[in-house]
Motif scaffolding. Structure first.
Motif, PDB file in Angstrom:
ATOM      1  N   PHE A 155       0.838  -1.197   0.000  1.00 15.72           N
ATOM      2  CA  PHE A 155       0.000   0.000   0.000  1.00 15.72           C
ATOM      3  C   PHE A 155       0.874   1.248   0.000  1.00 15.72           C
ATOM      4  O   PHE A 155       2.041   1.218   0.392  1.00 15.72           O
ATOM      5  N   SER A 156       0.274   2.351  -0.397  1.00 22.55           N
ATOM      6  CA  SER A 156       0.951   3.643  -0.335  1.00 22.55           C
ATOM      7  C   SER A 156       0.952   4.148   1.106  1.00 22.55           C
ATOM      8  O   SER A 156       0.292   3.581   1.985  1.00 22.55           O
ATOM      9  N   GLY A 157       1.685   5.245   1.360  1.00 24.04           N
ATOM     10  CA  GLY A 157       1.751   5.793   2.717  1.00 24.04           C
ATOM     11  C   GLY A 157       0.387   6.207   3.241  1.00 24.04           C
ATOM     12  O   GLY A 157       0.037   5.956   4.394  1.00 24.04           O
ATOM     13  N   GLY A 158      -0.406   6.864   2.389  1.00 24.47           N
ATOM     14  CA  GLY A 158      -1.737   7.285   2.805  1.00 24.47           C
ATOM     15  C   GLY A 158      -2.642   6.111   3.104  1.00 24.47           C
ATOM     16  O   GLY A 158      -3.426   6.136   4.066  1.00 24.47           O
ATOM     17  N   GLN A 159      -2.546   5.055   2.290  1.00 27.34           N
ATOM     18  CA  GLN A 159      -3.356   3.853   2.531  1.00 27.34           C
ATOM     19  C   GLN A 159      -2.933   3.152   3.820  1.00 27.34           C
ATOM     20  O   GLN A 159      -3.774   2.638   4.568  1.00 27.34           O
ATOM     21  N   ARG A 160      -1.627   3.150   4.093  1.00 25.39           N
ATOM     22  CA  ARG A 160      -1.161   2.524   5.341  1.00 25.39           C
ATOM     23  C   ARG A 160      -1.693   3.294   6.550  1.00 25.39           C
ATOM     24  O   ARG A 160      -2.045   2.690   7.574  1.00 25.39           O
ATOM     25  N   GLN A 161      -1.769   4.630   6.442  1.00 28.27           N
ATOM     26  CA  GLN A 161      -2.330   5.385   7.567  1.00 28.27           C
ATOM     27  C   GLN A 161      -3.823   5.110   7.709  1.00 28.27           C
ATOM     28  O   GLN A 161      -4.348   5.092   8.827  1.00 28.27           O
ATOM     29  N   ARG A 162      -4.519   4.858   6.612  1.00 26.66           N
ATOM     30  CA  ARG A 162      -5.922   4.471   6.692  1.00 26.66           C
ATOM     31  C   ARG A 162      -6.073   3.131   7.411  1.00 26.66           C
ATOM     32  O   ARG A 162      -7.024   2.917   8.173  1.00 26.66           O
ATOM     33  N   ILE A 163      -5.121   2.225   7.173  1.00 32.25           N
ATOM     34  CA  ILE A 163      -5.138   0.936   7.871  1.00 32.25           C
ATOM     35  C   ILE A 163      -4.950   1.148   9.374  1.00 32.25           C
ATOM     36  O   ILE A 163      -5.630   0.529  10.197  1.00 32.25           O
ATOM     37  N   ALA A 164      -4.021   2.059   9.733  1.00 32.45           N
ATOM     38  CA  ALA A 164      -3.794   2.354  11.153  1.00 32.45           C
ATOM     39  C   ALA A 164      -5.048   2.955  11.787  1.00 32.45           C
ATOM     40  O   ALA A 164      -5.388   2.637  12.935  1.00 32.45           O
ATOM     41  N   VAL A 165      -5.747   3.818  11.052  1.00 34.71           N
ATOM     42  CA  VAL A 165      -6.998   4.393  11.559  1.00 34.71           C
ATOM     43  C   VAL A 165      -8.050   3.301  11.729  1.00 34.71           C
ATOM     44  O   VAL A 165      -8.776   3.268  12.731  1.00 34.71           O
ATOM     45  N   ALA A 166      -8.135   2.390  10.753  1.00 37.61           N
ATOM     46  CA  ALA A 166      -9.101   1.287  10.843  1.00 37.61           C
ATOM     47  C   ALA A 166      -8.826   0.421  12.069  1.00 37.61           C
ATOM     48  O   ALA A 166      -9.765  -0.001  12.771  1.00 37.61           O
ATOM     49  N   ARG A 167      -7.549   0.156  12.333  1.00 38.10           N
ATOM     50  CA  ARG A 167      -7.187  -0.641  13.512  1.00 38.10           C
ATOM     51  C   ARG A 167      -7.636   0.041  14.804  1.00 38.10           C
ATOM     52  O   ARG A 167      -8.088  -0.619  15.744  1.00 38.10           O
ATOM     53  N   SER A 168      -7.527   1.359  14.844  1.00 40.20           N
ATOM     54  CA  SER A 168      -7.937   2.079  16.055  1.00 40.20           C
ATOM     55  C   SER A 168      -9.455   2.101  16.211  1.00 40.20           C
ATOM     56  O   SER A 168      -9.972   2.181  17.325  1.00 40.20           O
ATOM     57  N   LEU A 169     -10.178   2.033  15.097  1.00 39.47           N
ATOM     58  CA  LEU A 169     -11.639   2.141  15.142  1.00 39.47           C
ATOM     59  C   LEU A 169     -12.341   0.827  15.471  1.00 39.47           C
ATOM     60  O   LEU A 169     -13.508   0.837  15.866  1.00 39.47           O
ATOM     61  N   ILE A 170     -11.647  -0.287  15.309  1.00 45.26           N
ATOM     62  CA  ILE A 170     -12.335  -1.579  15.341  1.00 45.26           C
ATOM     63  C   ILE A 170     -12.975  -1.893  16.690  1.00 45.26           C
ATOM     64  O   ILE A 170     -13.956  -2.632  16.785  1.00 45.26           O
ATOM     65  N   VAL A 171     -12.474  -1.302  17.775  1.00 44.46           N
ATOM     66  CA  VAL A 171     -13.047  -1.564  19.101  1.00 44.46           C
ATOM     67  C   VAL A 171     -14.002  -0.456  19.552  1.00 44.46           C
ATOM     68  O   VAL A 171     -14.338  -0.342  20.726  1.00 44.46           O
ATOM     69  N   ASN A 172     -14.430   0.386  18.599  1.00 40.83           N
ATOM     70  CA  ASN A 172     -15.357   1.491  18.886  1.00 40.83           C
ATOM     71  C   ASN A 172     -14.863   2.387  20.031  1.00 40.83           C
ATOM     72  O   ASN A 172     -15.547   2.547  21.044  1.00 40.83           O
ATOM     73  N   PRO A 173     -13.702   2.985  19.889  1.00 41.16           N
ATOM     74  CA  PRO A 173     -13.171   3.811  20.979  1.00 41.16           C
ATOM     75  C   PRO A 173     -13.926   5.126  21.123  1.00 41.16           C
ATOM     76  O   PRO A 173     -14.537   5.617  20.170  1.00 41.16           O
TER      77      PRO A 173
END
Length: 320
Positions: A155-173
């Motif tokens: 993935f590109s840098g922007g897509q990798r940051q989207r993955i990091a955001v998705a990881r943070s969202l998965i537990v409904n913080p």
């Protein structure tokens, strides 16, 4: 009641001399008696020069470092006193997105496993439910379903940051700490990630603690701002009033160093003399006084308190 309340937070690191018979010779006052709060659905930004204590503050809030003094209340509960069962729930309610997605994502794990890891650790659910949740958060951050079977390097840098955001969202913080979330990305991608974060905040009512150097990013993302210098909060308040009516001399110099929004705009340039003092031996009185163009004799003698000078707008300066 605020979602997060930080009261009188201090974090000191011991300094030792010697190897075999190490002797403590002092303390590095990385964070020294700061207070702020974050409401639900809002963004509070911490800004300041490198080494002023922003990231250390975030680490203490995330329980990655133990506070020296002070208290951190999350939904009215002191997080340092939470029991093991409550601590797991707290960790689900607070997540983080770091500066460099290439360093924060395991290169040997597929995206599906990376994103689902916080969910698997904190929940015992059937595989199908976990799979469905992964697909949901990937869609929320604008990634295709097929992304979960790929590795981060694809993935590109922007897509990798989207993955990091998705990881943070998965537990409904309820709160996400954003530590320089766009500074490692190309300028063309930064706006996309900022718009994504603002859209997610609007849809999910999530709160952010934003740590950033780029003041344009801070102004676009935040409702509240705290300016730190050498471990201290020198100014705190609503974003626009602080941006328009900067009170502390350090805040003025910090904003004067930012690039103007238009090339033809003329800005006052404030050049500070000297270097940032050491947190091991900070100056007496106001820590900014050796570099302050408005310093008075009292500044080297008495430490100014953070006082409210307008609704919600506080400053720690003897000028006020």
């Amino acid at each position: 009641m605020a979602l997060l309340e930080v009261k009188g937070l201090k974090k000191y690191f011991p300094v030792t001399r010697g190897i075999v018979l190490a002797k403590q010779v002092g303390w590095i006052r990385a964070v020294d008696n700061i207070s702020f709060s974050i409401e639900e659905g809002e963004t509070f930004a911490l800004v300041g020069e490198s080494g002023c204590g922003k990231t250390t503050t975030a680490k203490v809030i995330l329980l990655l470092e133990k506070e020296t003094a002070g208290s951190i209340l999350f939904r009215g509960q002191e997080i340092s006193k939470l029991r093991r069962r409550d601590l797991r729930q707290f960790r689900s309610s607070m997540q983080a997105v770091f500066q460099d997605p290439s360093a924060s994502l395991n290169p040997r794990m597929r995206v599906g496993s990376i994103v689902s890891e916080p969910f698997v650790v904190n929940n015992k659910l059937p595989r199908k439910m976990i799979q469905k949740r992964v697909e949901e958060v990937l869609a929320q951050v604008g990634l295709e379903r097929d992304a979960e079977r790929l590795f981060p390097h694809e993935f590109s840098g922007g897509q990798r940051q989207r993955i990091a955001v998705a990881r943070s969202l998965i537990v409904n913080p309820s709160l996400i700490i954003l530590d320089e979330p766009v500074s490692a990305l190309d300028v063309s991608i930064q706006a996309q990630i900022m718009n994504l974060l603002k859209d997610l905040q609007k849809r999910l009512n999530v709160s952010y603690l934003l740590i950033a150097h780029n003041l344009a990013t801070v102004r676009y993302m935040s409702q509240w701002i705290g300016v730190m210098y050498l471990g201290k909060l020198v100014e705190r308040g609503p974003m626009e009033p602080v941006y328009v009516n900067r009170l502390h001399p350090y805040t003025k110099s910090l904003f004067s160093a930012a690039l103007p929004s238009h090339p033809d705009m003329v800005k006052e340039e404030i050049v500070l003399p000297g270097e940032v003092p050491s947190a091991l031996d900070p100056p007496s009185g106001c820590r900014f006084h050796p570099r302050c163009p408005s310093a008075m004799p009292i500044c080297s003698e008495a430490e100014p308190e953070l006082m409210e000078v307008a609704p919600g707008h506080s400053v720690a300066c003897h000028l006020y």
